[in-house]
Write a protein that holds these residues in place. Structure first.
Motif, short mmCIF file in Angstrom:
data_model
loop_
_atom_site.label_atom_id
_atom_site.label_comp_id
_atom_site.label_asym_id
_atom_site.label_seq_id
_atom_site.Cartn_x
_atom_site.Cartn_y
_atom_site.Cartn_z
N ALA A 294 -2.09 15.16 -17.85
CA ALA A 294 -1.55 15.66 -19.12
C ALA A 294 -1.11 14.50 -19.98
CB ALA A 294 -0.38 16.61 -18.87
N GLY A 295 -1.44 14.58 -21.26
CA GLY A 295 -1.02 13.59 -22.23
C GLY A 295 -0.24 14.22 -23.37
N SER A 296 0.14 13.38 -24.33
CA SER A 296 0.96 13.85 -25.45
C SER A 296 0.15 14.15 -26.69
CB SER A 296 2.02 12.80 -25.79
OG SER A 296 2.89 12.61 -24.70
N MET B 217 -6.13 6.53 -15.53
CA MET B 217 -6.08 5.27 -16.27
C MET B 217 -6.45 4.07 -15.43
SD MET B 217 -2.53 6.25 -18.24
CE MET B 217 -2.30 4.69 -19.09
N GLY B 218 -6.84 4.30 -14.17
CA GLY B 218 -7.23 3.20 -13.30
C GLY B 218 -6.08 2.36 -12.80
N LEU B 219 -4.88 2.95 -12.73
CA LEU B 219 -3.69 2.22 -12.31
C LEU B 219 -3.37 2.50 -10.85
CD1 LEU B 219 -1.50 3.01 -15.45
CD2 LEU B 219 -2.63 0.84 -14.92
N PRO B 220 -2.67 1.59 -10.18
CA PRO B 220 -2.36 1.79 -8.77
C PRO B 220 -1.39 2.94 -8.54
CG PRO B 220 -1.23 -0.16 -9.60
CD PRO B 220 -2.18 0.29 -10.68
N GLU B 221 -1.48 3.53 -7.37
CA GLU B 221 -0.61 4.61 -6.98
C GLU B 221 0.84 4.14 -6.90
OE1 GLU B 221 -1.43 6.04 -3.09
OE2 GLU B 221 -0.17 7.82 -3.27
N ALA C 295 6.30 7.90 -15.22
CA ALA C 295 5.23 8.63 -15.91
C ALA C 295 4.28 7.64 -16.56
CB ALA C 295 5.84 9.56 -16.96
N ALA C 296 3.12 8.16 -16.98
CA ALA C 296 2.15 7.38 -17.74
C ALA C 296 1.61 8.27 -18.85
CB ALA C 296 1.02 6.89 -16.84
N SER D 250 2.18 11.81 -14.09
CA SER D 250 2.52 10.61 -13.32
C SER D 250 1.33 10.17 -12.47
CB SER D 250 3.76 10.85 -12.46
OG SER D 250 4.11 9.70 -11.74
N GLY D 251 1.22 10.69 -11.26
CA GLY D 251 0.16 10.24 -10.36
C GLY D 251 -1.23 10.47 -10.90
#
Length: 431
Positions: A301-303, A348-352, A78-79, A341-342
């Motif tokens: 979705a965030g916290s 956030m500009g992060l890789p898959e 997750a992110a 997650s994805g």
């Protein structure tokens, strides 16, 4: 033989660089007997911060450590796209909350580690700057980021209060200073400025100047303002994210649908906060997730608030956010988990991340064999960041000895033969 061989994964954003990562674990780690969401049970070998191979159980060898994941479901990690590390864990502080650098750094670090334990290996923290605190909270969060390197990736969003008029000149100067200090995202809350459109314009111009992504707080209850924001955001190459947009859900459906179409056309991502909002406690509600998704808007979705005045019981748990999206908003478990997650990583500009060879080794193992069950009873978790186990939470469920428990063979989450579930075996060292 392995089912998948190394390949170059698709990625987005600057974080997807294929160069060597000095913080990635150089040794090999074998995750044994994990269940995937497609029903397969596999071994997964990690090395150099990436997934080296995925194969049938017993088909892979590791040069060093191994972790038994029998009974666990293995997922992309997750992110957390919307945290508030500077105010986290402050609800129970007696008296005024301290914003001295050491106190903010401690809170931000503890909050990040709590969220890492929940399964988020990347965090985006919104940090208020200006007023009497100046740039102190930003300095503290950036220090926390450095101390957490190798455990969790933390990025900071600079959030000034005012940006327009005479009162906003200092805020704009401070926003520039925050970017120079290391804030990699620019944001804020246009709704609180006397000129919301002017505020958004100032943020977008500075972001274009520095090549930064934009992440704005807005309730989203003004469709005309959302339309203007979408028009301005269309030209921002680094990406624009807004949230929590609870007010969008209070608009008439046809009005909200038109606004959603404008956001989708501009490529704006919406971050919803299923566990509760942040900021004012008087303006609650969740963004219309299904309406946004049907219009083509990427929804993550965030916290939001974690145990601060806005939400004194906020957990900061991405799996709880996914559970709420599935149970309260009718999303399929797969779509609900993707939101934390994805979709969150993309925002956030992060890789898959996929559980396939060649992809980054950012993984979350949850006790269970189906995603729906994992979202329902996600107690025991093992978190992998950059190819090594960085957090482990173990829950034990036991029943008293009774005829009913024995006859029904009720499930237990206890200690497996040979040790605790998910604990390293053989030659693996504890994280």
């Amino acid at each position: 033989m392995p089912d998948s061989q190394p390949q170059q994964p698709h990625s987005s954003g600057s974080s997807g660089s294929s160069g060597s990562d000095p913080t990635a674990d150089s040794g090999s780690l074998l995750l044994c007997g994990a269940r995937l969401t497609d029903g397969r049970t596999v071994d997964v070998r990690l090395g150099g911060g990436r997934i080296e191979a995925v194969g049938t159980v017993g088909s892979l060898t590791a040069h060093s450590a191994r972790v038994d994941l029998a009974g666990y479901l293995l997922l992309p990690a997750a992110a957390e796209p919307h945290a508030h590390g500077d105010t986290a864990l402050s609800a129970d502080v007696p008296g005024p909350v301290s914003y001295d650098v050491p106190d903010v750094q401690r809170r931000a670090t503890e909050a990040a580690l709590l969220q890492l334990g929940h399964g988020a290996t990347a965090l985006r923290s919104h940090v208020r700057i200006g007023d009497v605190q100046g740039l102190g909270p930003m300095e503290a969060v950036l220090q926390a980021r450095r101390s957490l390197r190798g455990l969790v990736d933390l990025t900071a969003v600079a959030v000034p209060r005012l940006l327009t008029g005479a009162a906003g000149a200092d805020g704009l100067a401070m926003l520039r200073d925050a970017v120079k200090m290391g804030a990699s995202v620019v944001g804020g809350c246009p709704d609180l400025d006397p000129d919301p459109t002017g505020y958004a314009e100032a943020v977008l111009e500075l972001a274009a100047e520095h090549g930064c992504p934009v992440d704005l707080h807005t309730d989203g209850d003004d469709p005309a303002r959302l339309g203007r924001l979408a028009a301005m955001a269309a030209g921002v190459r680094a990406g624009v994210t807004i949230g929590p947009c609870g007010g969008l859900g209070r608009l008439p459906r046809e009005v909200a649908a038109r606004a959603a179409e404008q956001l989708a056309a501009a490529g704006v991502t919406v971050i919803c906060l299923p566990q509760g909002g942040c900021g004012s406690t008087e303006r609650r509600g969740l963004a219309p997730v299904r309406l946004l998704r049907s219009a083509g808007v990427r929804v993550a979705a965030g916290s939001g608030a974690m145990r601060d005045v806005s939400n004194p019981v906020g957990r900061g748990d991405p799996l709880e956010a996914a559970y709420l999206l599935a149970s309260r908003r009718g999303l399929r478990p797969e779509d609900a988990y993707d939101a934390v997650s994805g979709a969150a990583r993309t925002a956030m500009g992060l890789p898959e991340i996929r559980v396939e060879a060649g992809f980054p080794a950012e993984l979350l193992a949850v006790r269970g064999d189906r995603l729906a069950g994992a979202l329902s009873l996600a107690y025991s978790r093992i978190v992998v960041h950059r190819g090594r186990v960085v957090a482990r939470t173990s829950a034990v469920r036991e029943y008293c000895d009774s005829a009913a428990a024995v006859a029904l063979d009720l499930p237990r989450q206890g200690r497996a033969k040979g040790g605790e579930p998910g604990r390293p075996r053989g030659d693996e060292a504890a994280p």
